[in-house]
Design a protein around this motif. Structure first.
Motif, short mmCIF file in Angstrom:
data_model
loop_
_atom_site.label_atom_id
_atom_site.label_comp_id
_atom_site.label_asym_id
_atom_site.label_seq_id
_atom_site.Cartn_x
_atom_site.Cartn_y
_atom_site.Cartn_z
N SER A 32 86.31 16.41 45.39
CA SER A 32 85.01 16.65 45.33
C SER A 32 83.60 15.67 46.59
CB SER A 32 84.74 15.19 44.38
OG SER A 32 85.63 15.14 43.40
N MET A 33 83.13 16.92 46.50
CA MET A 33 82.42 16.38 47.57
C MET A 33 80.66 16.02 47.70
SD MET A 33 83.25 19.96 49.95
CE MET A 33 82.32 21.15 49.08
N LYS A 34 80.25 15.22 48.64
CA LYS A 34 78.75 15.28 48.40
C LYS A 34 78.75 15.14 49.86
CE LYS A 34 78.67 11.46 44.76
NZ LYS A 34 78.23 10.41 44.04
N THR A 35 77.34 15.79 50.25
CA THR A 35 76.21 16.16 51.03
C THR A 35 75.35 15.56 51.35
OG1 THR A 35 78.00 17.92 51.83
CG2 THR A 35 76.23 18.01 53.18
N GLN A 36 74.74 15.05 52.40
CA GLN A 36 73.98 14.98 52.67
C GLN A 36 72.79 15.27 54.27
OE1 GLN A 36 71.20 12.24 51.62
NE2 GLN A 36 69.86 12.71 53.12
N ILE A 37 71.85 16.53 53.79
CA ILE A 37 71.32 16.86 54.69
C ILE A 37 70.67 16.01 56.04
CG2 ILE A 37 69.86 18.82 55.35
CD1 ILE A 37 71.04 20.48 52.57
N ILE A 38 70.60 16.24 57.39
CA ILE A 38 69.99 15.24 58.08
C ILE A 38 68.99 16.37 58.75
CG2 ILE A 38 70.00 13.92 60.28
CD1 ILE A 38 71.49 12.83 57.68
N ALA A 39 68.02 15.79 58.78
CA ALA A 39 66.87 16.88 59.68
C ALA A 39 65.96 15.95 60.13
CB ALA A 39 65.48 17.76 58.52
N GLY A 40 65.37 16.19 60.95
CA GLY A 40 64.06 15.37 61.90
C GLY A 40 63.18 16.54 62.74
N THR A 45 69.87 18.92 61.65
CA THR A 45 70.28 18.23 62.93
C THR A 45 71.98 18.31 62.60
OG1 THR A 45 70.13 16.09 62.13
CG2 THR A 45 68.64 17.64 64.19
N ALA A 46 72.12 17.62 60.93
CA ALA A 46 73.27 17.76 61.03
C ALA A 46 73.90 17.97 59.20
CB ALA A 46 74.07 16.06 61.43
N LEU A 47 75.31 17.84 59.24
CA LEU A 47 75.16 17.46 57.79
C LEU A 47 76.85 16.23 57.33
CD1 LEU A 47 77.19 21.22 56.36
CD2 LEU A 47 74.04 19.79 56.30
N GLN A 48 75.89 15.18 56.52
CA GLN A 48 76.85 14.01 56.49
C GLN A 48 77.62 13.78 54.80
OE1 GLN A 48 74.18 10.89 55.74
NE2 GLN A 48 75.66 9.21 57.44
N GLU A 159 74.84 16.71 44.22
CA GLU A 159 75.41 16.65 44.93
C GLU A 159 75.28 16.53 46.74
OE1 GLU A 159 76.88 14.43 43.90
OE2 GLU A 159 78.14 14.45 41.79
N VAL A 160 74.36 17.55 46.54
CA VAL A 160 73.58 17.49 47.62
C VAL A 160 72.02 17.01 47.89
CG1 VAL A 160 72.91 20.06 49.24
CG2 VAL A 160 75.28 20.49 48.00
N LEU A 161 72.13 16.64 48.98
CA LEU A 161 71.26 15.74 48.97
C LEU A 161 69.76 16.49 50.18
CD1 LEU A 161 72.90 12.11 48.52
CD2 LEU A 161 71.62 13.93 46.33
N LEU A 162 68.63 16.46 50.01
CA LEU A 162 67.69 16.36 50.69
C LEU A 162 67.17 14.70 51.23
CD1 LEU A 162 65.55 19.48 49.29
CD2 LEU A 162 67.45 19.50 51.55
N PRO A 163 66.98 14.28 52.55
CA PRO A 163 65.86 13.25 53.28
C PRO A 163 65.01 13.60 52.32
CG PRO A 163 66.26 14.84 54.75
CD PRO A 163 66.97 15.48 54.09
N ASP A 164 63.61 12.53 51.82
CA ASP A 164 63.03 12.28 51.43
C ASP A 164 61.67 13.04 51.95
OD1 ASP A 164 64.14 10.60 49.45
OD2 ASP A 164 62.87 8.63 50.57
N GLU A 165 61.39 13.05 53.27
CA GLU A 165 60.83 14.32 53.56
C GLU A 165 60.69 15.74 54.25
OE1 GLU A 165 63.73 13.49 57.63
OE2 GLU A 165 62.59 12.73 55.81
N LEU A 166 61.88 16.07 53.91
CA LEU A 166 62.19 17.43 52.70
C LEU A 166 61.95 18.46 52.36
CD1 LEU A 166 64.87 18.60 54.85
CD2 LEU A 166 63.07 18.35 55.80
N LYS A 167 61.44 16.88 50.52
CA LYS A 167 61.95 17.27 49.56
C LYS A 167 60.46 18.25 49.21
CE LYS A 167 64.86 13.64 48.14
NZ LYS A 167 64.51 12.08 47.20
N GLY A 168 59.34 18.22 49.13
CA GLY A 168 58.66 19.12 49.36
C GLY A 168 58.71 20.55 49.34
#
Length: 215
Positions: A32-40, A45-48, A159-168
């Motif tokens: 079972s997977m969960k992925t956090q998208i990393i951005a800046g 920049t990455a997938l956690q 289960e695929v999450l965006l950082p707060d700054e990208l949610k909009g």
């Protein structure tokens, strides 16, 4: 008996599964997977990633870890062994932009292995070789075992999450494919001693596809 995933997940207790009673069909192991998208700075920049293995797949790893504490060298050694195997298959992940594959860095920027009850959990940060712009862009990525010996899936879009700054500005969606009846029947016909033809890319036909769309 020398299937791709036998070699790659040997440290994840597939040897136990090979010696157990025959299973009815592919797949024989589940993650079972969960992925956090990393951005800046407006770039991805990455997938956690967080991979939670089923109890049978976890058995050997947890046995080897014994009662070792989370920061023990035992866990670090096991994590390095598992991660080395994952790297041989490019993280079991494909990442696409405008019909072209986006390359990953050769090594994860961080990784660890831990225990949650009777399950082993592998966590790692998968950097892109180069940051990619987000504004007005669409990306696709999938994580799968090509042989479909191991089922790797998300329970839902959450289960695929965006950082707060990208949610909009960005949205993610997980699409679960529906292979045709012939492909499903073929997968069901395989037992532990069988491997599908490599060119068939059986696992890819069952792989969920994540879409990242940004304004």
């Amino acid at each position: 008996m020398k299937k791709i995933l036998h070699r790659l997940f040997i440290t994840m207790s597939l040897l136990v599964m090979l010696s157990a009673e025959p299973a009815l069909a592919h797949p024989h192991s589940f993650i079972s997977m969960k992925t956090q998208i990393i951005a800046g700075q407006g770039q991805i920049t990455a997938l956690q990633m967080r991979w939670i293995m089923d109890e049978i797949t976890s058995a050997d790893l947890l046995y080897d870890a014994g009662e070792a504490k989370p920061d023990s060298p035992v866990w670090k050694r096991l994590a390095a062994e598992v991660m080395a195997n994952v790297l041989t298959q490019h993280y079991f992940t494909e990442f696409w932009h405008n019909g072209e594959k986006v390359k990953f860095a050769a090594r994860p920027s961080a990784y660890s292995l831990s225990r949650e009850g009777h399950q082993a959990v592998l966590e790692f940060t998968l950097p892109l070789a180069r940051p990619q712009p987000l504004a007005g862009q669409r990306y696709l990525f999938s994580t799968f075992d090509p042989s479909y010996f191991v089922d790797m899936s998300y329970e839902n879009d959450n289960e695929v999450l965006l950082p707060d700054e990208l949610k909009g500005a960005c949205k993610v969606a997980v699409k679960t494919p529906k292979p045709d009846a012939a492909v499903q029947a073929f997968a069901l016909s395989l037992d532990k001693a069988d491997a599908p033809p490599e060119e068939m890319a059986l696992g890819k036909q069952f792989a969920q596809q994540v879409t990242l769309q940004c304004q």
